[in-house]
Structure formats: C-alpha cells, structure tokens
Motif scaffolding. Sequence first.
Motif, PDB file in Angstrom:
ATOM      1  N   ALA A 103     -22.067 -63.745 -11.181  1.00 16.06           N
ATOM      2  CA  ALA A 103     -22.691 -64.868 -10.480  1.00 16.06           C
ATOM      3  C   ALA A 103     -22.980 -65.984 -11.476  1.00 16.06           C
ATOM      4  O   ALA A 103     -22.901 -65.802 -12.691  1.00 16.06           O
ATOM      5  N   GLY A 104     -23.329 -67.132 -10.940  1.00 13.44           N
ATOM      6  CA  GLY A 104     -23.640 -68.259 -11.808  1.00 13.44           C
ATOM      7  C   GLY A 104     -22.445 -69.155 -12.036  1.00 13.44           C
ATOM      8  O   GLY A 104     -21.490 -69.184 -11.244  1.00 13.44           O
ATOM      9  N   ALA A 105     -22.459 -69.880 -13.141  1.00  8.20           N
ATOM     10  CA  ALA A 105     -21.402 -70.842 -13.445  1.00  8.20           C
ATOM     11  C   ALA A 105     -20.072 -70.140 -13.687  1.00  8.20           C
ATOM     12  O   ALA A 105     -20.020 -68.991 -14.131  1.00  8.20           O
ATOM     13  N   ALA A 106     -18.980 -70.870 -13.399  1.00  7.84           N
ATOM     14  CA  ALA A 106     -17.652 -70.279 -13.491  1.00  7.84           C
ATOM     15  C   ALA A 106     -17.252 -69.922 -14.911  1.00  7.84           C
ATOM     16  O   ALA A 106     -16.423 -69.035 -15.121  1.00  7.84           O
TER      17      ALA A 106
ATOM     18  N   THR B 121     -19.215 -68.691 -17.295  1.00  5.90           N
ATOM     19  CA  THR B 121     -20.137 -67.755 -17.936  1.00  5.90           C
ATOM     20  C   THR B 121     -20.064 -66.399 -17.241  1.00  5.90           C
ATOM     21  O   THR B 121     -19.628 -66.289 -16.096  1.00  5.90           O
ATOM     22  N   SER B 122     -20.494 -65.358 -17.967  1.00 10.74           N
ATOM     23  CA  SER B 122     -20.524 -64.004 -17.415  1.00 10.74           C
ATOM     24  C   SER B 122     -21.833 -63.321 -17.808  1.00 10.74           C
ATOM     25  O   SER B 122     -21.861 -62.112 -18.046  1.00 10.74           O
ATOM     26  N   ASP B 123     -22.906 -64.102 -17.864  1.00  6.24           N
ATOM     27  CA  ASP B 123     -24.171 -63.534 -18.317  1.00  6.24           C
ATOM     28  C   ASP B 123     -25.095 -63.119 -17.179  1.00  6.24           C
ATOM     29  O   ASP B 123     -26.212 -62.676 -17.419  1.00  6.24           O
ATOM     30  N   VAL B 124     -24.632 -63.251 -15.916  1.00  5.46           N
ATOM     31  CA  VAL B 124     -25.464 -62.902 -14.768  1.00  5.46           C
ATOM     32  C   VAL B 124     -24.638 -62.134 -13.745  1.00  5.46           C
ATOM     33  O   VAL B 124     -23.464 -62.455 -13.494  1.00  5.46           O
ATOM     34  N   VAL B 125     -25.254 -61.111 -13.165  1.00 10.59           N
ATOM     35  CA  VAL B 125     -24.657 -60.330 -12.089  1.00 10.59           C
ATOM     36  C   VAL B 125     -25.610 -60.351 -10.900  1.00 10.59           C
ATOM     37  O   VAL B 125     -26.825 -60.211 -11.070  1.00 10.59           O
TER      38      VAL B 125
END
Length: 584
Positions: free
Chosen positions: A336-339, A341-345
């Motif tokens: 989830a979040g900005a395209a 980034t991968s710091d949120v699920v």
Amino acid sequence: MTADLGAGTDKATPVAVPPRRDAPATPVEPSRLGQPDAPEASGDVAEPSGSAELGPPPPGFAAARAVADAVLYEGYLLYPYRRSSGKNRVRWQFGVLAPRPWVEANCLPAVTMAGSSDSWQQQTECLVEAPPSAVIHIRLRFLHLQHRSVQRRNERAQSTEAELVEAGSAEAELVEAEFVEAEFVEVDAAASGDHRYLTFDEAVEREIDIAVELSELIAGPCQRQVFFPATESVEPLGHDTRIVRTQQPVSAVVSLSAWAAATPFPAWQLRLVTENTATDLATLASRQEALHRALLATHSLLGVRDGRFLSVLDPPAWAAQATRACENLRTFPVLAGAADTSDVVLSAPIILYDRPAVAPESPGDLFDATEIDEILSLRTMTLTEEEKQEARATDPRAAKIIDRVELIPDDVFARLHGVVRSLRPASAATGSIASADVVAVSVTDDVTDADAGDVTPSRPPATASAQEPSPPRWWDPEADAAVSPDREAVLVDGVRVTRGARVRLRPRGRGSDAQDMFLDGREAVVEGVFLDVDDARHLAVILVDDPGADLHRWYGRHYYFAPDEVEVVSPADGGTAPAVEPGR
C-alpha cells in the motif's frame, strides 16, 4: 506501559496494558506503544504521532489512509441509506472478530483468506527485508459498535412530575429525580425541532499503534492487550426526549512475531495475529448481541523503517516459495502507499491488489467501494424527500452523503462518467492486447509463412517470456481464459455434476445466506461450475420453476451453492457418469 484507548464520546483515562511474552525477554518500554487521542463519537480520529523513541510510522501510512478508510466503512450503510431498507438490517459483513466461545458455537469454521465470515481471529503473514535494527510499526483499526437509543418520558412520568413539583417539598424533588430518570423508555423515532432521530446502531473508529524493533520480535513473540470499557453518554433533546449512546466492552490481544524466512537472501517472515479475548458472552446470544462485543471491519497497517516488504501477489523469484508458505487467515496483505515504495502493507478482510487506491475523481465515500460512483449518485438523486429525511435521520454519515450528492457541481459529476487510466499496445499481427512481459515485434520485421499461414519472427524474441509465457495469476483478468465454467465438473455423492445437471437445493443450517433458506427443496439446473480464489467450487444454478429463468440465463444471474448443499436429481448426460477427481 499505558495506552490512551478511548471510550466512546469522552476522552478516556489511560488503561494499563502490560506486555506479555511467550519467552523471557526484556520488557518493552512504554514508549513502544503509541498513544493516539481518543476518537470522538463522530468517528474522527487524530493522527497518532508515534513513539518518541522509535519514531513515527512511515509516510506510507498517511498515503494508505483513504483506502484503509474505505475498508473500514465498506457496507456500513448501503443505498438507499435508510434504516428501513432490508440490506441495512443485516450489517457488518467484513472483518468481524467476535468472542471465541460464541463463534465456535454458532459459526462454521472457515479457513480462507477472505474475511467475509464471522470469526474470532485474524492472521497476517508476509516477508520483509530489513536489518534487525529496523522498526516495525503496526496500526490496528476497527469499528466499535455503539447503540443509539432515542428515548422519551412516558405520560405517566410527566404527570407524576407535575404532581411532585406542585408538592414543593425537598423530599418530593428527590423522589422526582429518581422516578423521572427511570421512566425514560426507548422509542423507534422522535423529533426535536426540525430534526428527526431514529434508534439505530452507530460505530466509533478505534486505532491502536504499536512500534517495536525487529530484533525484539526475532528474540521471541510479543503481545499487546487491547481493551475498551463499556460507556454510556446522554444527549438531551429537550425536556422529554434524549439520546442515550451505549457501548459494550471490547477486549483483544495483538500478537507479533518474526523469524528467518527460507530464502537464499536475508528476509524475515512476519506474523501478526489479532484475537478477540472476551469470554463472558453467552453462546446462545444472538448475533446482534455478539456484534456489540466484537471488533468490526478489522484490518491492519504494517510499516517498516529502513526496510521493505515483499509483495505476496508478485514476489521476486527468489522469494516465491517462501511467500507461498505464508498463511493468511481471514485477511490478506497487499503493498500500500505510494507506487515507488514498499514500506507499508495493508492487511484487509477484503482481498485487494497491490497498491490499491481510491479513484481521484470520487468526491467522497458511498460505503460501497466496488460500485460505480456515478450510478450510486444518480440513484441517490432519485430518492424522494421522505426517503432523504429518513436517510438523514438514520446516521450522520448518511446525511453527509445525501447533502454531498445534492450539491455536487456539474464538473465534478462529469468526471465520474469515466476515465482512461492507461493504454497498452495492441499486437500488430493479431490485434490482441500485448502482455506486459512480452516484447512486441514490429510488422515490418515479420515474415509470413505462405504454407503454414503463421507469422514467424525474423529474429529471436527479446525475452524468454515471449517464448514461454508464465500462466496468469488468479487476479489477472487473463486468468479467466484458463477456466471454463461450462466444462468444469465437481463430484456430488460420487456423481459427476456439470452444466445441465439437475439438482435439489439443500442449503446448510448455518453459514448460508439467509435468503438461501427460502430455496430449500427447490429443483434447479446447473448453469456452470465456478472456482473462487481459494480453488473452492461453486455451482451456479437457476430454479426450474422460475418464470424468469430465461431472462436470468440471458443476463447471467444465478444463485450459487456449494457442492455439499445440493442433491443430484439427474446428471447432465442423463445417467451417472464416471467419477472424476475434484481437482482442476
């Protein structure tokens, strides 16, 4: 450790929630649990600042907020947003975590990723690449049911009060206060001035923030207790009318753990479990009573600083096997979040795709996120004034929807008609849409084999995937081509059932759609055998004696039943066909 957990309409005093561990370890300091402001009755929640020691959650939490709110209120109220509508009398369909004894006595066990069945537990598992010093942030979110009771004093109480006031003694005033309080009774509706009020169930948003170092989770599982006490508040609406809002206590436990994933490169498998811990609800209680002790629309945001999560839907090849080993129960994690980034699920009871987003053209929530805003807005505009008044009296959030739709500007409404998000190139040879991982070949570089009639590239394809395309994932629309409901089959009592078979409907006593009970014993024709994302089969049927059967068949509208909910009347071929394995 303390956490300001909120309590209905008023600010709550901190409730002690000491940590527990399954293995001895250094206790987590109080700063490791954020302290968000208590939510007000309106549902507005202040953004928690996070732990001063471990820092605030990653920015992706704010970016994922809109989608998380859509999950939180999905199905809260459905068009036409009136209390009297049948669809708004059976509510709370997603992420319901009720007391375990009640669930085990009244619900069928369902081991699935989707959270559309009542349960007492959710489990999220996913992979994260991060050093042990990285900080893991968890934000648990759910709705806490709140009963809104409209009450009036009955005539007997009012006449008695007049007599007591006339008596004029101090003793009479004391008796008056006690007697009049006891004579308020709940009514279905009441009016005060220009406003109408209905007895109904509202909900209050709850959020719990947890921050802990990854190294601590690797050392051993960690638990946090969650508790919201019973509350009651009174809102006077004049001398003889009032609104009383009450909430029952809700208790839960959040468990976190992490261990090394079975991957060639360093990664950790993270597990988050949320459980309802109430044990004092009678197993014979109604579902409505259980909902007052439940966490509703339960979902979680997981964040990491100095690391990244790996997609469960599309992991890198080296982590694919470890990702398949993740067990997600009644919730499903997606990036989830900005395209970039991968710091949120976001782990939600509704299965989503990676990085879901609310359409920027949408002017506001309609509590039906998979429906088309334009259609719902147009339908809402057609409500009569009486229906709009009832919707406004049903819930303040419904009133906001009615007001917003009535005042929506023409240019905003025009944007709801449709938009093209992206275009993919069409293959020049076939005219079909090119797959994202296949390199299209220019027409001028192709040579047509006159004998075979095939198009042969004059040079090797640029990628191996062009020669051997991998099968589409289940969430890819192209995966539909790999399944044919017309040809799929399933065994029912040793009989092969396919399209055209006749069955007698026998819905389960528990766990079925309430309306299915009215179809018990009816004969139906199987129109297809469908598979869901869990590879479970469902029979799409049309009633034999339905006068509108041909119309339903033309529209593709069916009833759906599991194979164990039907009895075979006659197979499609008129006899008992050889048994087949239930696999695809």
